[in-house]
Write a protein that holds these residues in place. Structure first.
Motif, PDB file in Angstrom:
ATOM      1  N   PRO A 152       0.795  -1.266  -0.020  1.00 55.75           N
ATOM      2  CA  PRO A 152       0.530   0.302   0.399  1.00 55.75           C
ATOM      3  C   PRO A 152       1.046   1.195   0.400  1.00 55.75           C
ATOM      4  N   SER A 153       0.724   2.346  -0.259  1.00 57.75           N
ATOM      5  CA  SER A 153       0.700   3.351   0.014  1.00 57.75           C
ATOM      6  C   SER A 153       1.313   3.923   0.962  1.00 57.75           C
TER       7      SER A 153
ATOM      8  N   ARG B  34       8.761   6.998  -0.825  1.00 59.37           N
ATOM      9  CA  ARG B  34       8.966   8.326  -0.594  1.00 59.37           C
ATOM     10  C   ARG B  34       7.788   9.254  -2.009  1.00 59.37           C
ATOM     11  N   ASN B  35       8.591   9.207  -2.707  1.00 64.46           N
ATOM     12  CA  ASN B  35       7.912  10.043  -3.903  1.00 64.46           C
ATOM     13  C   ASN B  35       6.453   9.697  -4.311  1.00 64.46           C
ATOM     14  N   ALA B  36       6.356   8.276  -4.628  1.00 61.66           N
ATOM     15  CA  ALA B  36       5.170   8.127  -4.422  1.00 61.66           C
ATOM     16  C   ALA B  36       4.400   8.006  -3.652  1.00 61.66           C
ATOM     17  N   VAL B  37       4.163   7.873  -2.885  1.00 65.24           N
ATOM     18  CA  VAL B  37       2.874   8.290  -1.341  1.00 65.24           C
ATOM     19  C   VAL B  37       3.021   9.739  -1.165  1.00 65.24           C
ATOM     20  N   ALA B  38       3.950  11.102  -1.579  1.00 62.14           N
ATOM     21  CA  ALA B  38       3.977  11.850  -1.296  1.00 62.14           C
ATOM     22  C   ALA B  38       3.134  12.713  -2.136  1.00 62.14           C
ATOM     23  N   HIS B  39       3.450  11.828  -3.592  1.00 63.60           N
ATOM     24  CA  HIS B  39       2.970  13.122  -4.422  1.00 63.60           C
ATOM     25  C   HIS B  39       2.160  11.726  -5.759  1.00 63.60           C
TER      26      HIS B  39
ATOM     27  N   TYR C 249       0.036   9.771  -4.785  1.00 61.47           N
ATOM     28  CA  TYR C 249      -0.962   9.164  -4.497  1.00 61.47           C
ATOM     29  C   TYR C 249      -1.093  10.491  -3.224  1.00 61.47           C
ATOM     30  N   LYS C 250      -0.854  11.526  -3.394  1.00 62.94           N
ATOM     31  CA  LYS C 250      -1.624  12.377  -2.411  1.00 62.94           C
ATOM     32  C   LYS C 250      -2.899  12.815  -2.822  1.00 62.94           C
TER      33      LYS C 250
ATOM     34  N   ILE D 262       2.347   0.503  -4.257  1.00 64.53           N
ATOM     35  CA  ILE D 262       3.179   0.221  -5.269  1.00 64.53           C
ATOM     36  C   ILE D 262       3.735  -0.430  -5.159  1.00 64.53           C
ATOM     37  N   GLU D 263       4.382  -0.973  -6.641  1.00 61.50           N
ATOM     38  CA  GLU D 263       5.092  -2.011  -6.793  1.00 61.50           C
ATOM     39  C   GLU D 263       6.804  -2.636  -6.779  1.00 61.50           C
ATOM     40  N   ILE D 264       7.486  -2.908  -5.670  1.00 58.15           N
ATOM     41  CA  ILE D 264       8.498  -3.031  -6.149  1.00 58.15           C
ATOM     42  C   ILE D 264       9.122  -4.351  -6.680  1.00 58.15           C
TER      43      ILE D 264
END
Length: 488
Positions: free
Chosen positions: A10-11, A49-54, A56-57, A63-65
């Motif tokens: 999850p984000s 952190r970029n995905a969470v903050a921007h 999925y703002k 998010i897949e790693i």
């Protein structure tokens, strides 16, 4: 070569500890130093952190790693399905050796750092770390992606500028489409910022509305190939700014743009779930010409509109705004003659009915169809009539039926078929019924459009009419559909 590992989280930054454990466990079987390991962890953390903050703002997502080890190192892909980002934003970040935050930090920590825009499938960042690289040093920990500017909260009362699209607007347009539609928008070109920039002026023209540096509105003309008309559409307004007349201001500017680039006309497809877009088109001088059933997908939703909640394909009312008019010479089918003449009169297009001459039908004709998978709609174009017309037409209809099209439309030339009554009779017998007139739609020619339902998901009650002509057209189409069913 080792097996890859894919982790979907999850984000939420709380999941970073799990990601760190997976990276650490994998690196124990590789020739990576502790410095290499920490560089990978910190780089991956910055991307998450970029995905969470921007990306999925103000919303939740995934998010897949993906970890892909190889003999001399490891590649990590960080994939999200959130708000689009311009390639230029990644590419323009300077490589500053002393930087300790954001994308600069990632460039400094790894050997390869790439960005991939995947359109409707989101975006992916790729980092590669080779084992024991001598240049990499551990840098101080930082918690933000300061190189990406956080979107501002826009005051709904702020002044709004409506202007033509210019380079640099492409990412804002993609973000606006995403904000309103997620990844459900049919014209997926508008999820690719670089394609928006590449095709502007070639496949479409756009105008935008801007407030405090943010794109809060978009309106476009999509050019029709081999024609001098365009379709107005891709209309999006930020929900914070709806009700402020932005769409009308953009419409006025886009019409001026269409005329300035030499178009003869533009047409719009007003949604029939409500009358707002119909009223808007009429207020800007559009003349209604066709009603296309089942044109919109089943998953369109409009807030507080019950007609969009029945999981049925919706209809559109086609209207034209003309900039240049020419007198037309037409072969008018007897069955539809009166309504076609009324449509030309309403549009103030001068016309003359041509008499069919006794000519020998060509032994061979060419027919072709188009199939659009995203909309699940097929179209057949008819420019000539010949001895094998019936067989070829049936073959094309069968091919489109086999593709399980929800709707099939047929465009019949009103200018080049002396035996148009025979053509219409054959098409009617296959269940196709009246839709309307499409002006200048193919090679500056006017065409009669007929339509066939090929799905039980076509709405029969999810449309409304504003004008008297729309009501007349809707009643006529319902009656003609019943007539054509009896002739099958």
């Amino acid at each position: 070569m080792h097996e890859s590992i894919v982790l979907k989280i999850p984000s939420d930054m709380a999941c970073m500890s799990l990601v760190e454990h997976v990276i650490t466990d994998m690196c124990t079987i590789l020739f990576l130093s502790q410095e290499d390991l920490q560089a990978l962890i910190k780089s991956t953390e910055e991307l998450i952190r970029n995905a969470v903050a921007h990306a999925y703002k103000d919303e939740k997502g995934y998010i897949e790693i993906a970890l892909h080890p190889f003999k001399t190192g490891v590649r990590i892909d960080v994939h999200d399905w959130g708000i689009p980002m311009s390639y230029e934003k990644h590419n323009s970040v300077p490589l500053v050796r002393e930087a300790s935050h954001g994308f600069n930090r990632i460039y400094d920590l790894v050997d390869v750092f790439e960005y991939h825009n995947l359109g409707k499938d989101g975006k992916k960042f790729v980092i590669i770390k080779y084992a024991s690289h001598p240049l990499h040093q551990i840098v101080p920990e930082n918690t933000g992606l300061d190189s990406i500017v956080e979107e501002k909260t826009v005051d709904p009362q702020t002044p709004i500028e409506v202007r033509e699209f210019q380079e640099g607007d492409e990412e804002g347009v993609a973000r606006l489409i995403y904000k309103n539609y997620g990844y459900s928008y049919v014209k997926d070109l508008f999820y690719y910022p670089h394609r928006i920039l590449e095709y502007h002026g070639k496949k479409f023209y756009s105008v935008i509305a801007e407030a405090q540096g943010n794109i809060i509105g978009h309106f476009a003309i999509i050019l029709v190939p081999d024609s001098t008309v365009g379709e107005v559409g891709i209309v999006v307004v930020d929900p914070l700014f709806k009700g402020r007349g932005i769409m009308n201001r953009m419409m006025e500017l886009i019409l001026k743009k269409a005329e300035s680039v030499g178009m003869d006309a533009v047409f719009g497809e007003a949604l029939m779930y409500h009358t707002f877009s119909q009223k808007s088109n009429l207020s800007h001088g559009f003349s209604e010409s066709a009603l296309m059933l089942g044109k919109t997908p089943v998953d369109i939703t409009i807030e507080n509109n019950e007609l969009t909640k029945g999981y049925k394909r919706g209809s559109v009312l086609v209207g034209y705004r003309f900039f240049h008019k020419q007198k037309k010479k037409l072969y008018l089918p007897e069955i539809y003659k009166e309504l076609i003449e009324q449509t030309y009169t309403n549009a103030d297009i001068p016309f003359k009915s041509k008499k069919a001459k006794k000519t020998k039908s060509p032994p061979h004709i060419f027919l072709a169809y188009e199939f659009d998978p995203p909309s699940n709609i097929g179209k057949i174009r008819v420019d000539t009539y010949g001895k094998d017309f019936n067989q070829k037409f049936l073959h094309l209809v069968s091919q489109l039926r086999a593709k399980h099209c929800d709707m099939i439309y047929v465009d019949v030339s009103l200018e080049h078929i002396p035996k148009i009554d025979k053509v219409i009779s054959i098409i009617n017998k296959r269940g196709f019924f009246y839709s309307g007139v499409m002006f200048l739609i193919h090679n500056k020619g006017d065409y009669l459009r007929l339509q066939l339902k090929h799905s039980d998901k076509i709405g029969t009650k999810n449309y409304l009419c504003h004008s008297e002509f729309c009501t007349q057209l809707m009643t006529y189409i319902k009656d003609d559909e019943k007539r054509c069913k009896k002739t099958k």
